[in-house]
Scaffold this motif. Sequence first.
Motif, mmCIF file in Angstrom:
data_model
loop_
_atom_site.group_PDB
_atom_site.id
_atom_site.type_symbol
_atom_site.label_atom_id
_atom_site.label_comp_id
_atom_site.label_asym_id
_atom_site.label_seq_id
_atom_site.Cartn_x
_atom_site.Cartn_y
_atom_site.Cartn_z
ATOM 1 N N CYS A 83 24.404 80.334 -56.806
ATOM 2 C CA CYS A 83 23.256 79.525 -56.095
ATOM 3 C C CYS A 83 24.185 79.191 -54.591
ATOM 4 O O CYS A 83 23.250 78.745 -53.868
ATOM 5 C CB CYS A 83 22.847 78.242 -56.925
ATOM 6 S SG CYS A 83 24.070 77.029 -56.842
ATOM 7 N N GLY A 84 25.372 78.961 -54.519
ATOM 8 C CA GLY A 84 25.901 78.672 -53.325
ATOM 9 C C GLY A 84 25.969 77.251 -52.978
ATOM 10 O O GLY A 84 26.237 76.863 -51.847
ATOM 11 N N ASP A 85 25.334 76.395 -53.860
ATOM 12 C CA ASP A 85 24.969 75.003 -53.529
ATOM 13 C C ASP A 85 25.506 73.934 -54.684
ATOM 14 O O ASP A 85 25.571 72.792 -54.435
ATOM 15 C CB ASP A 85 23.545 75.089 -53.717
ATOM 16 C CG ASP A 85 22.853 74.114 -52.753
ATOM 17 O OD1 ASP A 85 23.442 73.975 -51.314
ATOM 18 O OD2 ASP A 85 21.974 73.360 -53.071
ATOM 19 N N CYS A 86 25.940 74.529 -55.657
ATOM 20 C CA CYS A 86 26.229 73.438 -56.713
ATOM 21 C C CYS A 86 27.687 73.133 -56.476
ATOM 22 O O CYS A 86 28.499 73.588 -55.859
ATOM 23 C CB CYS A 86 26.034 74.073 -58.177
ATOM 24 S SG CYS A 86 27.191 75.398 -58.483
ATOM 25 N N CYS A 89 30.279 76.201 -56.914
ATOM 26 C CA CYS A 89 29.858 77.068 -55.899
ATOM 27 C C CYS A 89 30.662 76.415 -54.694
ATOM 28 O O CYS A 89 31.515 77.023 -53.945
ATOM 29 C CB CYS A 89 28.532 77.215 -55.613
ATOM 30 S SG CYS A 89 27.688 78.562 -56.348
ATOM 31 N N CYS A 97 29.369 79.815 -61.253
ATOM 32 C CA CYS A 97 28.248 78.990 -61.071
ATOM 33 C C CYS A 97 27.469 79.022 -62.200
ATOM 34 O O CYS A 97 26.935 80.201 -62.845
ATOM 35 C CB CYS A 97 27.427 79.679 -59.877
ATOM 36 S SG CYS A 97 25.855 78.964 -59.542
HETATM 37 ZN ZN LIG Z 1 26.175 77.368 -57.933
#
Ligand SMILES: [Zn+2]
Length: 315
Positions: A83-86, A89, A97
């Motif tokens: 997701c690149g966001d959690c 990540c 992730c």
């Molecule tokens: Zn993530």
Amino acid sequence: VRALELRDGELTSILAPLPGAPDHCLIRVRLAGICGTDLQLLSGYADFAGVPGHEFVGTVERTPPEAESWLGARVVGEINIACGDCARCRSGARSHCPSRRVLGIRGASGAFAEYVALPAGNLHQVPDALDDETAVFVEPVAAACRILEQVPDVGARTVAVLGDGRLGLLIAQVLRGTRTSVTLLGRHATKLDLARRLGLDARLPRPDDAGVFEVVVDATGRPAGFTDALRLVQPRGTLILKSTCAGETALSLAQVAVDEVTIVGSRCGPFERALEMLSSGVVDVRPLLSGVFPLGAFDEAFAAARGGIKVLLRP
Ligand SMILES: [Zn+2]
Ligand SMILES: [Zn+2]
């Protein structure tokens, strides 16, 4: 587009819609590799239904506007779509992730197809000097290189790699590159012969191997491999698990405690390092190639993959 679909343990050839999301690059698959994990998926590992395949080399044919510089590039791709966001990540553990999809393994259509889709951030350009038949090995070589990140002093220790299959042969070569003493232990005369042609110290296991090695890598792909590997490791040694198997294993945790064995689970690794290893020739994959089949001949290809070493599909 033509693709192979796995459903209820059966592979069939289907016509699938183009894969991917608008923010993904669309990649025409030039070659895809069949790996032990794919054979495990067929026996029920990870409960996967869909298009399998996670080792590929391909050409980028369509991109979102912000990734246009990739158009026409020959690429390999990291398989975790995060997701690149959690929190994970952001801490750099994108391959862990919790909402990740994994190409051809979990929630994302894989590379046993004419086209595969990935975010541009997953792509790595293949140097011109690496041909397709070599570049298709980047993903499994990266997985082998993961051990160098997890056990940085592995080069100073005696190592046994258990399992003379695709992954074992790659791991033994990667570890030999650290100048450590590596012994490849396997059960197949032809594969051990091949390993020796690659200059590896390769042989059948012996009773006096028990408790000898400081680091043991289980690359057998069998549930029982863990127990076999545990038998080889020294007290205070390190056991690295590379097999992903359907099914479970019974093992003596008492020995882990008494011998103070460190157990390291190990999965995906660094693509840049793998590209270097293949470019410099530290890892030689040509002798591991046992066949290239068109996508339509997947039955023969998978049969060959069970008996042989590395089998490729050319969509
Ligand atoms: Zn993530
Ligand atoms: Zn694989």
